[in-house]
Design a protein around this motif. Structure first.
Motif, PDB file in Angstrom:
ATOM      1  N   CYS A 127       0.853  -1.192   0.000  1.00  0.00           N
ATOM      2  CA  CYS A 127       0.000   0.000   0.000  1.00  0.00           C
ATOM      3  C   CYS A 127       0.891   1.245   0.000  1.00  0.00           C
ATOM      4  O   CYS A 127       1.946   1.253   0.637  1.00  0.00           O
ATOM      5  N   ASP A 128       0.440   2.282  -0.706  1.00  0.00           N
ATOM      6  CA  ASP A 128       1.219   3.525  -0.711  1.00  0.00           C
ATOM      7  C   ASP A 128       0.374   4.771  -0.441  1.00  0.00           C
ATOM      8  O   ASP A 128       0.897   5.880  -0.434  1.00  0.00           O
ATOM      9  N   THR A 129      -0.939   4.609  -0.210  1.00  0.00           N
ATOM     10  CA  THR A 129      -1.815   5.769  -0.063  1.00  0.00           C
ATOM     11  C   THR A 129      -2.882   5.523   0.993  1.00  0.00           C
ATOM     12  O   THR A 129      -3.456   4.424   1.058  1.00  0.00           O
ATOM     13  N   VAL A 130      -3.139   6.553   1.804  1.00  0.00           N
ATOM     14  CA  VAL A 130      -4.290   6.564   2.716  1.00  0.00           C
ATOM     15  C   VAL A 130      -5.083   7.831   2.411  1.00  0.00           C
ATOM     16  O   VAL A 130      -4.533   8.934   2.427  1.00  0.00           O
ATOM     17  N   GLU A 131      -6.370   7.661   2.108  1.00  0.00           N
ATOM     18  CA  GLU A 131      -7.248   8.789   1.853  1.00  0.00           C
ATOM     19  C   GLU A 131      -8.397   8.756   2.847  1.00  0.00           C
ATOM     20  O   GLU A 131      -8.974   7.703   3.107  1.00  0.00           O
ATOM     21  N   PRO A 167      -5.618  15.883   3.137  1.00  0.00           N
ATOM     22  CA  PRO A 167      -4.692  15.574   2.032  1.00  0.00           C
ATOM     23  C   PRO A 167      -4.265  14.116   2.092  1.00  0.00           C
ATOM     24  O   PRO A 167      -4.104  13.543   3.184  1.00  0.00           O
ATOM     25  N   PRO A 168      -4.095  13.464   0.961  1.00  0.00           N
ATOM     26  CA  PRO A 168      -3.684  12.055   0.967  1.00  0.00           C
ATOM     27  C   PRO A 168      -2.382  11.852   1.726  1.00  0.00           C
ATOM     28  O   PRO A 168      -1.454  12.664   1.639  1.00  0.00           O
ATOM     29  N   LEU A 169      -2.312  10.769   2.491  1.00  0.00           N
ATOM     30  CA  LEU A 169      -1.106  10.379   3.213  1.00  0.00           C
ATOM     31  C   LEU A 169      -0.394   9.314   2.386  1.00  0.00           C
ATOM     32  O   LEU A 169      -1.006   8.308   2.002  1.00  0.00           O
ATOM     33  N   THR A 170       0.869   9.540   2.068  1.00  0.00           N
ATOM     34  CA  THR A 170       1.607   8.591   1.240  1.00  0.00           C
ATOM     35  C   THR A 170       2.725   7.955   2.044  1.00  0.00           C
ATOM     36  O   THR A 170       3.271   8.551   2.982  1.00  0.00           O
ATOM     37  N   LEU A 181     -17.582   9.484   7.978  1.00  0.00           N
ATOM     38  CA  LEU A 181     -16.196   9.662   7.567  1.00  0.00           C
ATOM     39  C   LEU A 181     -15.683   8.322   7.070  1.00  0.00           C
ATOM     40  O   LEU A 181     -15.844   7.298   7.745  1.00  0.00           O
ATOM     41  N   GLU A 182     -15.050   8.337   5.895  1.00  0.00           N
ATOM     42  CA  GLU A 182     -14.575   7.100   5.291  1.00  0.00           C
ATOM     43  C   GLU A 182     -13.067   7.152   5.104  1.00  0.00           C
ATOM     44  O   GLU A 182     -12.483   8.219   4.923  1.00  0.00           O
ATOM     45  N   GLY A 183     -12.446   5.976   5.164  1.00  0.00           N
ATOM     46  CA  GLY A 183     -11.021   5.849   4.904  1.00  0.00           C
ATOM     47  C   GLY A 183     -10.784   4.891   3.764  1.00  0.00           C
ATOM     48  O   GLY A 183     -11.575   3.978   3.522  1.00  0.00           O
ATOM     49  N   CYS A 184      -9.689   5.089   3.061  1.00  0.00           N
ATOM     50  CA  CYS A 184      -9.364   4.280   1.900  1.00  0.00           C
ATOM     51  C   CYS A 184      -7.868   3.990   1.960  1.00  0.00           C
ATOM     52  O   CYS A 184      -7.053   4.920   1.962  1.00  0.00           O
ATOM     53  N   VAL A 185      -7.495   2.718   2.046  1.00  0.00           N
ATOM     54  CA  VAL A 185      -6.092   2.317   2.173  1.00  0.00           C
ATOM     55  C   VAL A 185      -5.741   1.398   1.016  1.00  0.00           C
ATOM     56  O   VAL A 185      -6.469   0.443   0.723  1.00  0.00           O
ATOM     57  N   GLY A 186      -4.639   1.664   0.346  1.00  0.00           N
ATOM     58  CA  GLY A 186      -4.217   0.810  -0.752  1.00  0.00           C
ATOM     59  C   GLY A 186      -3.283   1.551  -1.679  1.00  0.00           C
ATOM     60  O   GLY A 186      -2.422   2.321  -1.241  1.00  0.00           O
ATOM     61  N   LEU A 187      -3.453   1.309  -2.971  1.00  0.00           N
ATOM     62  CA  LEU A 187      -2.704   2.018  -3.984  1.00  0.00           C
ATOM     63  C   LEU A 187      -3.546   3.173  -4.482  1.00  0.00           C
ATOM     64  O   LEU A 187      -4.780   3.163  -4.366  1.00  0.00           O
ATOM     65  N   ARG A 245      -4.552   4.046  -7.286  1.00  0.00           N
ATOM     66  CA  ARG A 245      -5.576   3.677  -8.259  1.00  0.00           C
ATOM     67  C   ARG A 245      -6.315   2.404  -7.856  1.00  0.00           C
ATOM     68  O   ARG A 245      -7.133   1.900  -8.617  1.00  0.00           O
ATOM     69  N   GLN A 246      -6.039   1.882  -6.696  1.00  0.00           N
ATOM     70  CA  GLN A 246      -6.717   0.675  -6.212  1.00  0.00           C
ATOM     71  C   GLN A 246      -6.841   0.789  -4.701  1.00  0.00           C
ATOM     72  O   GLN A 246      -6.018   0.288  -3.950  1.00  0.00           O
ATOM     73  N   CYS A 247      -7.882   1.474  -4.262  1.00  0.00           N
ATOM     74  CA  CYS A 247      -8.030   1.810  -2.859  1.00  0.00           C
ATOM     75  C   CYS A 247      -9.273   1.132  -2.304  1.00  0.00           C
ATOM     76  O   CYS A 247     -10.341   1.183  -2.924  1.00  0.00           O
ATOM     77  N   ILE A 248      -9.160   0.478  -1.159  1.00  0.00           N
ATOM     78  CA  ILE A 248     -10.275  -0.252  -0.540  1.00  0.00           C
ATOM     79  C   ILE A 248     -10.824   0.588   0.597  1.00  0.00           C
ATOM     80  O   ILE A 248     -10.116   0.882   1.572  1.00  0.00           O
ATOM     81  N   GLY A 249     -12.075   1.017   0.474  1.00  0.00           N
ATOM     82  CA  GLY A 249     -12.664   1.931   1.434  1.00  0.00           C
ATOM     83  C   GLY A 249     -13.360   1.242   2.596  1.00  0.00           C
ATOM     84  O   GLY A 249     -13.783   0.089   2.506  1.00  0.00           O
ATOM     85  N   GLN A 250     -13.489   1.979   3.699  1.00  0.00           N
ATOM     86  CA  GLN A 250     -14.190   1.490   4.896  1.00  0.00           C
ATOM     87  C   GLN A 250     -14.668   2.683   5.700  1.00  0.00           C
ATOM     88  O   GLN A 250     -14.114   3.784   5.612  1.00  0.00           O
ATOM     89  N   THR A 251     -15.727   2.480   6.480  1.00  0.00           N
ATOM     90  CA  THR A 251     -16.247   3.538   7.331  1.00  0.00           C
ATOM     91  C   THR A 251     -15.360   3.688   8.565  1.00  0.00           C
ATOM     92  O   THR A 251     -15.007   2.701   9.221  1.00  0.00           O
TER      93      THR A 251
END
Length: 507
Positions: free
Chosen positions: A433-437, A456-459, A486-492, A494-500
């Motif tokens: 993983c390289d990104t947290v949104e 801002p995205p966390l890399t 509020l939702e979070g998205c962890v992954g790449l 262009r390929q981010c898996i979201g969760q509440t």
């Protein structure tokens, strides 16, 4: 070369005594207006004598749209502006020493067609008593390709060319203020600045600037320096400006000198600051067309209506919808501009907040948006996304959240008074993983669940199952409003898996 030598000889013959112009001290000016005033010593007015009837046909071929009167045979002279962009040393046959000549950028359809018998005449702002004939160089950009011509004129003995930077026009955002030096019958900038609108097929377009025939060749400056040259009016009524990058590329391609500094190479904290202090604070005389401006609020009103935002907080328009900028924080206030949809902004700039939050009012019902510290207008909270920085360092303490409010084990919410701080650990669900949104979902319609919020995205670099500790500053309304999420998205990226991460709960 013989034509050039004749032109230089004419310049030498026309040189006379100079008289410097004294100007009063300036006040506390916006940086863009200070740059504009520093630039004044580079400005010239360009007058092209009327061509005789037998020579007018070539002039008409280069006339601007809607400028037929200026191209007619036997007509009065046409005029506009230009500015000094470089200097050349010339050698004249029969003289041992070379002579300094100035290169002046102006509009091609202003000067093309001028004859050797009736050359363009330039008058320097720094010496209004002196007018000199100029030679039009053959190299040029035709009106449809940029509308750029270069004049060669003898350098007056007292000419001063103060340093000025170009801007990076790729960083221009719609709504940024711009000042125009040179309007019909008026040298100095208007009290009300124009605003950048959009790039358009290789041009820059601006609202609130003057694109009339008498303003061709005028300079356009922002808070960072020179943006370009007025080329004329655009079909939609905006003013079309040739960018400083295209001007620089053209002159360097023609092997001509270019003395405009690179972006950021000169600042108002250096020699330019002293130069600005010696120039006028406001245009002398009347004639300026005043436009709508942002209504300033009294300190007491800001205190009673204001809401807390962290330092560095910014805002962006929604991805697929723009936002109106208004003169006052009310729905019936005059519209003075607009933010474009976020999809039309550079993606990284949009994700990190494209505009400053100068004031947040009425718990986020209204925002005063700005750029470079200058107000652009008031925007409704329904039309924008707040972008807050991550909390650093993470606040300690707080209450552990029940699973009904957050499904993330160990999530802690700290009440900081003006805001909340959510601390939790997210885990990488992929091999790498390289990104947290982190953000709220976009409202399904105008007036949906608010506020709209993101960070801002966390890399970084994390492997499967590895924890990513995060602390997020949150507006109180987001935590307190039932139905907010509020939702979070962890992954790449262009390929981010979201969760509440958090569900708002009425308290």
């Amino acid at each position: 070369m013989p034509v050039l030598l004749l032109a230089v000889a004419a310049l030498l013959a026309a040189a006379g005594a100079a008289r410097a112009q004294d100007t009063p001290a300036s006040g506390d000016l916006a940086p863009g207006l200070r740059w504009a005033q520093v630039f004044m010593d580079r400005m010239v007015r360009v007058a092209v004598p009327a061509a005789p009837a037998h020579a007018a046909s070539g002039d008409a071929a280069h006339a601007a749209p809607g400028d037929a009167a200026h191209a007619a045979p036997g007509n009065a002279e046409r005029d506009g502006y230009g500015f000094i962009v470089g200097e050349q040393m010339l050698r004249v046959q029969g003289r041992a020493q070379p002579f300094a000549a100035l290169l002046i950028a102006t509009a091609d359809n202003l000067v093309r067609g001028a004859t050797a018998a009736a050359p363009p005449v330039v008058t320097f702002y720094g010496d209004l008593s002196r007018s000199l004939p100029a030679s039009v160089l053959a190299t040029h950009l035709a009106p449809e390709q940029g509308n750029l011509a270069v004049l060669l004129v003898l350098r007056p003995p007292n000419a001063r060319i103060r340093p000025i930077p170009a801007i990076d026009t790729a960083a221009l955002l719609p709504g940024i203020f711009a000042w125009q030096i040179g309007r019909p019958d008026q040298w100095l900038p208007a009290e009300t600045p124009g605003r950048f609108a959009a790039p358009d097929k290789g041009w820059l377009t601006f609202d609130g600037l003057d694109g009339e025939a008498g303003a061709r060749g005028a300079a356009v400056l922002t808070d960072r320096g020179l943006a370009g040259m007025v080329a004329g009016a655009a079909p939609d009524g905006r003013t079309r400006v040739l960018s400083v990058e295209r001007m620089r590329a053209a002159l360097r391609g023609w092997r001509l000198d270019w003395t405009i500094a690179d972006p950021g190479a000169v600042t108002l904290a250096g020699p330019a600051a002293a130069a600005a202090s010696a120039l006028p604070a406001a245009p002398p005389g009347g004639g300026d067309r005043r436009g709508l401006s942002v209504l300033p609020l009294m300190a007491s009103e800001i205190a009673s209506r204001g809401a807390w935002v962290p330092p560095g907080a910014r805002l962006s328009p929604w991805a697929r919808r723009g936002a109106d900028l208004r003169a006052a924080p009310t729905a019936d206030a005059a519209r003075i501009g607009a933010m474009p949809p976020g999809s039309e902004l550079p993606p990284d700039r949009w994700r990190r907040g494209a505009y400053q939050i100068l004031h947040k009012l009425d718990h986020g019902a209204w925002f005063l948006a700005g750029t470079e510290g200058q107000p652009l207008g008031y925007v409704s909270g329904n039309d924008i996304i707040e972008v807050w920085p991550l909390a650093t360092p993470a606040q300690q303490g707080g209450r552990a959240l029940a699973s009904s409010q957050s499904p993330i084990a160990g999530a802690v919410l700290h009440d900081a008074g003006t805001h909340f701080v959510l601390s939790l650990a997210l885990r990488c669900p992929l091999d790498f993983c390289d990104t947290v949104e982190i953000s709220t979902p976009a409202p399904p319609r105008p007036g949906g669940i608010l506020p709209v919020f993101q960070v801002p995205p966390l890399t970084g670099a994390w492997h499967r199952g590895e924890a990513v500790p995060v602390s997020v500053l949150l507006p109180r309304a987001l935590v307190r409003k039932a139905g907010a999420r509020l939702e979070g998205c962890v992954g790449l990226r262009r390929q981010c898996i979201g969760q509440t991460l958090l569900t708002g709960a009425a308290k």
